[in-house]
Scaffold this motif. Sequence first.
Motif, PDB file in Angstrom:
ATOM      1  N   SER A  21      48.995  33.148  42.402  1.00 55.38           N
ATOM      2  CA  SER A  21      49.716  33.523  41.190  1.00 55.38           C
ATOM      3  C   SER A  21      49.659  32.372  40.200  1.00 55.38           C
ATOM      4  N   CYS A  22      49.668  32.710  38.940  1.00 60.75           N
ATOM      5  CA  CYS A  22      49.669  31.714  37.875  1.00 60.75           C
ATOM      6  C   CYS A  22      50.688  32.157  36.842  1.00 60.75           C
ATOM      7  N   LYS A  23      51.793  31.436  36.772  1.00 57.06           N
ATOM      8  CA  LYS A  23      52.835  31.771  35.813  1.00 57.06           C
ATOM      9  C   LYS A  23      52.524  31.088  34.493  1.00 57.06           C
ATOM     10  N   SER A  70      44.012  40.133  38.257  1.00 55.85           N
ATOM     11  CA  SER A  70      44.890  41.067  37.556  1.00 55.85           C
ATOM     12  C   SER A  70      46.010  40.280  36.900  1.00 55.85           C
ATOM     13  N   GLN A  71      46.770  40.975  36.079  1.00 55.88           N
ATOM     14  CA  GLN A  71      47.939  40.338  35.475  1.00 55.88           C
ATOM     15  C   GLN A  71      49.048  41.364  35.387  1.00 55.88           C
ATOM     16  N   ASP A  72      50.259  40.903  35.332  1.00 56.76           N
ATOM     17  CA  ASP A  72      51.374  41.838  35.251  1.00 56.76           C
ATOM     18  C   ASP A  72      51.467  42.390  33.833  1.00 56.76           C
ATOM     19  N   GLN A  75      52.016  40.228  30.986  1.00 57.81           N
ATOM     20  CA  GLN A  75      50.981  39.207  30.787  1.00 57.81           C
ATOM     21  C   GLN A  75      51.523  37.805  30.975  1.00 57.81           C
ATOM     22  N   ILE A  77      52.182  36.663  34.269  1.00 58.12           N
ATOM     23  CA  ILE A  77      51.682  36.178  35.542  1.00 58.12           C
ATOM     24  C   ILE A  77      50.260  36.691  35.767  1.00 58.12           C
ATOM     25  N   LEU A  78      49.386  35.781  36.093  1.00 62.11           N
ATOM     26  CA  LEU A  78      48.004  36.096  36.435  1.00 62.11           C
ATOM     27  C   LEU A  78      47.867  36.005  37.945  1.00 62.11           C
ATOM     28  N   TYR A  79      47.145  36.961  38.535  1.00 59.63           N
ATOM     29  CA  TYR A  79      46.981  36.985  39.975  1.00 59.63           C
ATOM     30  C   TYR A  79      45.505  36.898  40.366  1.00 59.63           C
ATOM     31  N   CYS A  95      43.972  28.083  37.512  1.00 61.17           N
ATOM     32  CA  CYS A  95      43.984  29.114  36.486  1.00 61.17           C
ATOM     33  C   CYS A  95      43.849  28.427  35.128  1.00 61.17           C
TER      34      CYS A  95
END
Length: 124
Positions: A21-23, A70-72, A75, A77-79, A95
């Motif tokens: 995950s990338c916040k 993907s991302q939530d 936008q 959080i990037l997964y 990321c």
Amino acid sequence: QVQLVESGGGSVQAGGSLRLSCKVSGYTYSAYCMGWFRQFPGKRREAVASIASDGTTKYADSVKGRFTISQDNTQIILYLQMDSLKPEDTAVYYCAAHRKLAFGCGDIGLYNYWGQGTQVTVSS
């Protein structure tokens, strides 16, 4: 101030899965590219996967069919879902983001916002 913070790295056996995950904070551009990169010891950082603001995704040949970016909906959080992991996937994963969408998402040199990296170790 733009900040990207990765999490989710760790150790797993070959064939296993991890989700990174990338916040993202402070990044409010409507047109952008976001991506995952990895770096092997003594090697240059390389692209793993990217996603544009229009949802277009790209993958390195080495991870196609195994990794999913993907991302939530917000936008924020990037997964990176990583399945069927192999020992050769062992690396530090980063990321990154940039807003020059017109130039595409494939050029690592365009990415000017980076996270601190998270270690992924896959044992055989």
